[in-house]
Design a protein around this motif. Structure first.
Motif, PDB file in Angstrom:
ATOM      1  N   ASP A   1       0.848  -8.318   1.745  1.00 16.17           N
ATOM      2  CA  ASP A   1       1.095  -6.967   2.269  1.00 16.17           C
ATOM      3  C   ASP A   1       1.945  -7.054   3.539  1.00 16.17           C
ATOM      4  O   ASP A   1       2.723  -8.006   3.737  1.00 16.17           O
ATOM      5  CB  ASP A   1      -0.244  -6.239   2.463  1.00 16.17           C
ATOM      6  CG  ASP A   1      -0.148  -4.742   2.266  1.00 16.17           C
ATOM      7  OD1 ASP A   1       0.321  -4.064   3.202  1.00 16.17           O
ATOM      8  OD2 ASP A   1      -0.512  -4.239   1.186  1.00 16.17           O
TER       9      ASP A   1
ATOM     10  N   LYS B   1       5.511  -4.231  -3.530  1.00 15.86           N
ATOM     11  CA  LYS B   1       4.808  -3.027  -3.063  1.00 15.86           C
ATOM     12  C   LYS B   1       5.718  -2.374  -2.036  1.00 15.86           C
ATOM     13  O   LYS B   1       6.136  -3.020  -1.071  1.00 15.86           O
ATOM     14  CB  LYS B   1       3.468  -3.401  -2.434  1.00 15.86           C
ATOM     15  CG  LYS B   1       2.777  -2.223  -1.754  1.00 15.86           C
ATOM     16  CD  LYS B   1       1.397  -2.587  -1.223  1.00 15.86           C
ATOM     17  CE  LYS B   1       0.786  -1.442  -0.438  1.00 15.86           C
ATOM     18  NZ  LYS B   1      -0.580  -1.755   0.045  1.00 15.86           N
TER      19      LYS B   1
ATOM     20  N   ASP C   1      -4.951   6.103   2.048  1.00 19.70           N
ATOM     21  CA  ASP C   1      -5.526   4.748   2.007  1.00 19.70           C
ATOM     22  C   ASP C   1      -7.039   4.797   1.811  1.00 19.70           C
ATOM     23  O   ASP C   1      -7.744   5.598   2.420  1.00 19.70           O
ATOM     24  CB  ASP C   1      -5.238   4.021   3.328  1.00 19.70           C
ATOM     25  CG  ASP C   1      -3.790   3.564   3.419  1.00 19.70           C
ATOM     26  OD1 ASP C   1      -2.982   3.969   2.562  1.00 19.70           O
ATOM     27  OD2 ASP C   1      -3.482   2.801   4.346  1.00 19.70           O
TER      28      ASP C   1
HETATM   29  C1  GLA Z   1       0.057   1.736   4.413  1.00 21.87           C
HETATM   30  C2  GLA Z   1      -0.333   1.434   2.974  1.00 21.87           C
HETATM   31  C3  GLA Z   1      -1.423   0.389   2.947  1.00 21.87           C
HETATM   32  C4  GLA Z   1      -0.927  -0.881   3.642  1.00 21.87           C
HETATM   33  C5  GLA Z   1      -0.458  -0.562   5.064  1.00 21.87           C
HETATM   34  C6  GLA Z   1       0.240  -1.736   5.716  1.00 21.87           C
HETATM   35  O1  GLA Z   1      -0.978   2.339   5.102  1.00 21.87           O
HETATM   36  O2  GLA Z   1      -0.754   2.607   2.318  1.00 21.87           O
HETATM   37  O3  GLA Z   1      -1.803   0.091   1.622  1.00 21.87           O
HETATM   38  O4  GLA Z   1       0.126  -1.446   2.914  1.00 21.87           O
HETATM   39  O5  GLA Z   1       0.436   0.534   5.072  1.00 21.87           O
HETATM   40  O6  GLA Z   1       0.698  -1.457   6.995  1.00 21.87           O
END
Ligand code: GLA
Length: 490
Positions: free
Chosen positions: A74, A149, A211
């Motif tokens: 991520d 992603k 989230d």
């Molecule tokens: C956003 C995304 C999360 C994660 C964070 C990383 O909030 O929705 O899934 O990837 O950013 O900073």
């Protein structure tokens, strides 16, 4: 135009390249993608060792062979751009570079996922890809990634209508395609501008909301929408509970298509904020709604219960069902037993599976164990007339009854037992599709009874738990003790 030339014109139209693609974007994510992502458990604490040691552990405990193939990195991996604008990985976190990580993961039988953002910065303030799509896609391809992603922070106001958002996210889709590398494209714009209406032309999956937070039903001001607004949520936010996400997904999930899935966000199973029943519910529902299944826990400290949830082949077979049809919510009622978070509710979800089976989930969001009922009429509710399935007899398979026991799971974690894939089901050897086609019993769950034509299924469902069942047409008519009742515990 004569009939024959009309026929030729129509066949030519359908044979034209426009109609050649079998799936909307590419031939990836034919079933919802499965894997692991570091964000929920580790946030920005990422490095080469975390990814590779996780991959190794997943292998040892059999989760790679249970189907979890993507290891997804991520946010927080970069240190910006060099003088030529090329994205640079953080050499302290990734001393041997991303290509090395990809090579290692590939040699272990995994696919490698990378993260970036359709904005000037990522959500954690690292360099974003807006305006650098082609260059970044080439960089990612040179690192041999298999998955991207793609987040939505700092998007410079390029949102507000479906077209503006779609145009922005399409640029990276085209840039990835231009590299010639096969890359699963996972859009993460949190449901902004109704992606369920258009993202299937752009991405293999698209986040439908804010989230996730590791809680079953706790409300949070940071996640203001509840689902009551239908599919009109103006601010997706964060800290969204499992029930909150489900109540929003109910309005949009039917838009999922094979190769372009609604993403309910990454799993929290094993992160400690929910109890065992709640995690089972979370996992069951994500599988039944055909969300991608990206584990979000620390696999190096996985406990027995989490392993037995994440590796349950009967539930994974619902997620990976070749028909690719998400369940629909057939009913929802409020109940009086409240908890600290307010009024509880109960729901029934149902949907068709490959080969004429049906999956049914009774979800008890109330604060006590209760008996729950679902009639065949509710389960097979069609908009037009009586569904013929109501007039048939169905065997009932419980998808949690054969769950691995805690001692077995612990022996696997300790390295003293066989991995679940060796005991239960190994998708590296036999795909879910082939296993289902040949009726592999491990994928069906446990036969617990039958419901006759016009009948009703009755199950006791624990607080915050589910009864998750596969219905399969009964060939031999088993007579129940009383008409239309389910003989439980066959
Ligand atoms: C956003 C995304 C999360 C994660 C964070 C990383 O909030 O929705 O899934 O990837 O950013 O900073």
């Amino acid at each position: 135009m004569r009939h024959s030339s009309l026929f030729t014109a129509i066949s030519t139209l359908f044979a034209s390249p426009k109609y050649e693609a079998k799936y909307p974007i590419n031939d990836l994510a034919v079933t919802p993608q499965m894997g692991w992502n570091n964000w929920n458990a580790f946030a920005c604490s990422v490095n080469e060792h975390l990814l590779l040691s996780t991959a190794e552990k997943l292998n040892v405990v059999g989760l790679r062979d249970a189907g979890y193939k993507y290891i997804v990195l991520d946010d927080c991996w970069s240190v910006g751009r060099d003088g030529k604008g090329n994205l640079q990985y953080d050499p302290e976190k990734f001393p041997r570079g991303m290509k090395y990580v990809a090579d290692q993961l590939h040699s272990m039988g995994y696919l490698f996922g990378m993260y970036s953002d359709a904005g000037s910065y990522t959500c954690a303030n690292y360099a974003g890809s807006l305006g650098y799509e082609e260059q970044d896609a080439k960089t990612f391809a040179s690192w041999e990634i298999d998955y991207l992603k793609y987040d939505n922070c700092f998007n410079e106001g390029l949102c507000g209508t479906p077209k503006i958002s779609a145009d922005r996210f399409r640029v990276m889709k085209d840039a990835l395609r231009a590299t010639g590398r096969s890359v699963l494209y996972a859009m993460c714009n949190w449901g902004e501008d109704f992606p369920w209406r258009w993202a299937h032309t752009i991405a293999n999956s698209y986040r439908m909301g804010g989230d996730i937070y590791d809680s079953f039903s706790r409300p949070d001001a940071r996640c203001p929408c509840t689902g009551e607004e239908g599919d009109h949520c103006s601010y997706a936010g964060s800290h969204c509970s499992v029930m909150n996400i489900l109540n929003k997904a109910a309005y949009v999930v039917h838009n999922s298509k094979i190769g372009a899935w609604n993403d309910l966000d990454m799993l929290e199973v094993g992160n400690g904020g929910m109890d065992d029943e709640e995690y089972k519910t979370h996992f069951s529902m994500w599988a039944a709604l055909k969300s991608p299944l990206l584990m979000g826990n620390d696999v190096n400290t996985i406990d027995a219960k989490s392993l037995s949830i994440l590796s349950n082949p009967a539930v994974l077979a619902i997620s990976q069902d070749p028909a690719g049809i998400p369940v629909s919510r057939m009913w929802r009622y409020y109940v009086n037993d409240t908890d600290a978070y307010g009024q509880g509710e109960i729901q029934m979800w149902s949907g068709p599976l490959f080969g004429g089976d049906q999956v049914v989930v009774l979800l008890n969001g109330g604060n006590r164990t209760r008996m729950m009922n679902a009639t065949l009429e509710e389960i097979f509710c069609h908009e037009m007339g009586i569904a013929p399935e109501i007039k048939e007899d169905w065997n009932i398979y419980d998808l949690w009854a054969n769950r691995m026991d805690a001692a077995t799971a612990q022996s696997i974690i300790d390295g003293t037992g066989l991995a679940p894939a060796d005991v239960y089901y190994n998708v590296t050897k036999l795909s879910f599709k082939d296993g289902l086609a040949t009726g592999n019993p491990t994928l069906l769950g446990k036969l617990i009874g039958m419901v006759e034509a016009d009948g009703v299924i009755k199950r006791e469902v624990p607080r915050h738990g589910v009864a998750m069942m596969r219905l399969r047409r009964s060939k031999t008519r088993l007579r129940a003790a009383s008409a239309h009742q389910v003989p439980l515990g066959l």
